[in-house]
Motif scaffolding. Sequence first.
Motif, PDB file in Angstrom:
ATOM      1  N   TYR A  68      31.617  46.845  27.486  1.00  0.00           N
ATOM      2  CA  TYR A  68      33.033  46.680  27.147  1.00  0.00           C
ATOM      3  C   TYR A  68      33.677  45.766  28.178  1.00  0.00           C
ATOM      4  N   ILE A  69      34.353  44.728  27.706  1.00  0.00           N
ATOM      5  CA  ILE A  69      35.089  43.806  28.575  1.00  0.00           C
ATOM      6  C   ILE A  69      36.554  44.232  28.566  1.00  0.00           C
ATOM      7  N   VAL A  70      37.065  44.653  29.716  1.00  0.00           N
ATOM      8  CA  VAL A  70      38.452  45.104  29.850  1.00  0.00           C
ATOM      9  C   VAL A  70      39.255  43.949  30.437  1.00  0.00           C
ATOM     10  N   ILE A  71      40.232  43.472  29.677  1.00  0.00           N
ATOM     11  CA  ILE A  71      41.015  42.293  30.071  1.00  0.00           C
ATOM     12  C   ILE A  71      42.434  42.722  30.398  1.00  0.00           C
ATOM     13  N   ASP A  72      42.898  42.361  31.572  1.00  0.00           N
ATOM     14  CA  ASP A  72      44.257  42.674  32.013  1.00  0.00           C
ATOM     15  C   ASP A  72      45.225  41.669  31.399  1.00  0.00           C
ATOM     16  N   LEU A  73      46.085  42.150  30.506  1.00  0.00           N
ATOM     17  CA  LEU A  73      47.121  41.306  29.882  1.00  0.00           C
ATOM     18  C   LEU A  73      48.511  41.770  30.295  1.00  0.00           C
ATOM     19  N   SER A  74      48.646  42.283  31.509  1.00  0.00           N
ATOM     20  CA  SER A  74      49.954  42.667  32.028  1.00  0.00           C
ATOM     21  C   SER A  74      50.738  41.410  32.404  1.00  0.00           C
TER      22      SER A  74
ATOM     23  N   GLY B 142      50.350  36.381  33.352  1.00  0.00           N
ATOM     24  CA  GLY B 142      51.134  35.192  33.041  1.00  0.00           C
ATOM     25  C   GLY B 142      51.409  34.302  34.230  1.00  0.00           C
ATOM     26  N   GLU B 143      50.893  34.652  35.413  1.00  0.00           N
ATOM     27  CA  GLU B 143      51.085  33.819  36.596  1.00  0.00           C
ATOM     28  C   GLU B 143      50.448  32.449  36.395  1.00  0.00           C
ATOM     29  N   LEU B 144      51.027  31.447  37.083  1.00  0.00           N
ATOM     30  CA  LEU B 144      50.627  30.055  36.859  1.00  0.00           C
ATOM     31  C   LEU B 144      49.771  29.503  37.984  1.00  0.00           C
ATOM     32  N   ASP B 145      49.183  30.375  38.830  1.00  0.00           N
ATOM     33  CA  ASP B 145      48.329  29.836  39.885  1.00  0.00           C
ATOM     34  C   ASP B 145      47.036  29.269  39.313  1.00  0.00           C
ATOM     35  N   TYR B 146      46.599  29.770  38.160  1.00  0.00           N
ATOM     36  CA  TYR B 146      45.534  29.135  37.382  1.00  0.00           C
ATOM     37  C   TYR B 146      46.200  28.332  36.268  1.00  0.00           C
ATOM     38  N   LYS B 147      45.714  27.136  36.010  1.00  0.00           N
ATOM     39  CA  LYS B 147      46.333  26.268  35.014  1.00  0.00           C
ATOM     40  C   LYS B 147      45.639  26.411  33.664  1.00  0.00           C
ATOM     41  N   PRO B 148      46.397  26.581  32.562  1.00  0.00           N
ATOM     42  CA  PRO B 148      47.860  26.681  32.501  1.00  0.00           C
ATOM     43  C   PRO B 148      48.390  28.065  32.897  1.00  0.00           C
ATOM     44  N   SER B 149      47.580  29.124  32.795  1.00  0.00           N
ATOM     45  CA  SER B 149      47.963  30.462  33.237  1.00  0.00           C
ATOM     46  C   SER B 149      46.697  31.289  33.401  1.00  0.00           C
TER      47      SER B 149
ATOM     48  N   SER C   4      51.126  38.561  27.319  1.00  0.00           N
ATOM     49  CA  SER C   4      51.149  39.364  28.543  1.00  0.00           C
ATOM     50  C   SER C   4      52.511  40.023  28.700  1.00  0.00           C
ATOM     51  N   SER C   5      52.491  41.317  29.066  1.00  0.00           N
ATOM     52  CA  SER C   5      53.746  42.049  29.277  1.00  0.00           C
ATOM     53  C   SER C   5      53.440  43.373  29.967  1.00  0.00           C
ATOM     54  N   GLY C   6      54.425  43.914  30.675  1.00  0.00           N
ATOM     55  CA  GLY C   6      54.321  45.240  31.271  1.00  0.00           C
ATOM     56  C   GLY C   6      53.346  45.324  32.427  1.00  0.00           C
ATOM     57  N   ASP C   7      52.973  46.542  32.743  1.00  0.00           N
ATOM     58  CA  ASP C   7      52.051  46.817  33.847  1.00  0.00           C
ATOM     59  C   ASP C   7      50.661  47.135  33.313  1.00  0.00           C
ATOM     60  N   ALA C   8      49.691  47.122  34.217  1.00  0.00           N
ATOM     61  CA  ALA C   8      48.307  47.446  33.874  1.00  0.00           C
ATOM     62  C   ALA C   8      47.969  48.838  34.389  1.00  0.00           C
TER      63      ALA C   8
ATOM     64  N   ILE D 265      36.196  41.834  38.429  1.00  0.00           N
ATOM     65  CA  ILE D 265      36.450  40.483  38.938  1.00  0.00           C
ATOM     66  C   ILE D 265      37.965  40.336  39.058  1.00  0.00           C
ATOM     67  N   GLY D 266      38.456  40.189  40.274  1.00  0.00           N
ATOM     68  CA  GLY D 266      39.890  40.065  40.514  1.00  0.00           C
ATOM     69  C   GLY D 266      40.342  38.632  40.508  1.00  0.00           C
ATOM     70  N   LEU D 267      41.592  38.424  40.107  1.00  0.00           N
ATOM     71  CA  LEU D 267      42.164  37.083  40.084  1.00  0.00           C
ATOM     72  C   LEU D 267      43.272  36.910  41.114  1.00  0.00           C
ATOM     73  N   SER D 268      43.601  37.945  41.856  1.00  0.00           N
ATOM     74  CA  SER D 268      44.669  37.827  42.843  1.00  0.00           C
ATOM     75  C   SER D 268      44.137  38.124  44.237  1.00  0.00           C
ATOM     76  N   ALA D 269      44.153  39.389  44.649  1.00  0.00           N
ATOM     77  CA  ALA D 269      43.661  39.780  45.965  1.00  0.00           C
ATOM     78  C   ALA D 269      42.780  41.017  45.820  1.00  0.00           C
ATOM     79  N   GLU D 270      42.063  41.340  46.868  1.00  0.00           N
ATOM     80  CA  GLU D 270      41.168  42.491  46.823  1.00  0.00           C
ATOM     81  C   GLU D 270      41.958  43.789  46.829  1.00  0.00           C
TER      82      GLU D 270
END
Length: 449
Positions: free
Chosen positions: A87-93, A97-104, A162-166, A222-227
């Motif tokens: 199962y692939i769990v994808i964070d859509l909180s 929607g942050e733009l540090d990766y292009k386009p998001s 993307s919306s809300g919290d995870a 796999i994190g996209l922000s910080a540990e």
Amino acid sequence: MFDKETKDGKKQFNRGDEEDDDGEDDKGLDAWERAYADERSWESLQEDESGLLRPIDNKTLYHAQYRRRLRTASAARIQKGLIRFLYIVIDLSRAAGELDYKPSRMVVVARQVEAFIREFFDQNPLSQVGLVTLKNGVANCLTDLGGSPESHIKALMGKLESSGDASLQNGLDLVHSLLNQIPTYGHREVLILYSALSTCDPGDITETIQKCKTSKIRCSVIGLSAELYICKYLCQETGGSYHVAVDEPHLKELVLEHAPPPPAIAEFAIANLIKMGFPQRAAEGVISICSCHKEAKVGGGYTCPRCKARICELPTECQICGLTLVSSPHLARSYHHLFPITPFDDVPASVSNDPRNLPKTCFGCQQSLLNPASQAKLTARPKCSKIQNVHSWPVSCYTIGNMPGPCVCCPKCKQYFCLDCDIYIHESLHNCPGCESFRHSRPVGAVEG
């Protein structure tokens, strides 16, 4: 009067400059700096031996990373799980929607998940994948476990909001309830792509982690922000891996590392006999009710050999009798994980620096192994006029264009291959062309002898 207006105009102009400076300070960089920072073009240059700048050889770097992973994977003979339920769990909180990766972050993650699903089914034809999304504090099952990459990709691309919290706990609870129904011979795995810096949970998440550990569910993040400590603790308890991506190429590399089957958990390493059916292709033009979609379809599909029910695609599990249905090519494609091809050896510098010791072309693609910088022929001759044979010239007599580029050698058949063929042989072909050609040519030589 004119001077006063001029002075006022200057004051107004200076005030405007101050406002622009404030706006630029808020963004941290000037406009011209942001243009170069987005491209980061200086990172694609390196200094050579003569002090000049030249583009980085990304092909060689990628091949070095690939060789490192290959050596690690084949360091020991370990049993791997060939039938995986992932199962692939994808964070859509809102963090997605942050733009540090292009386009998001959300778009980049969806792009990598699409590539991963295709690669996953290519390397694991007997396995199944499902998608779960985290949004607004709840977890939703986007697709059930299945073997059709197109249905998963289509469902994901239609829900990119993307919306809300995870809530990490809600996601683990959901996949735990879904994977608990998997037979004991199946390997239960969860891959979490997490963008948020926190988790909004309704209870104690450590209890949920222990439930996943008891159920032998391997969780990787796999994190996209910080540990995050809770993600690291989850992976340590369940035997998974935790990494944080620094950019999109790194994220792609981390995601694709989960495509090959991981080592089997000790409790699952016991050999089991599994009943499987090999359905026949249904006749064209025949109208029948599909057992997986519960609707009438014309032609195509397969027929279960036990209950004669109609199914659309393979591999799958019959909805009527529960028989695992596969095709013979699926079993053949899973075979290479049991007996992987031996990693090729790097050609040492002492051999590669002397072009007389290596063939000029790759044994696989027949492309030149010489340095692509120049394909000029031999121009320098030895000072000693007595040396008439070209093969007896010293190495210094060869131009740069005739020096071999980086290549590898098969330890069994001793044939040389370029870097592209090395990756293609180990990741797609799973057979050495040199070994296979010699294997088929031996009987002919024996008969002639």
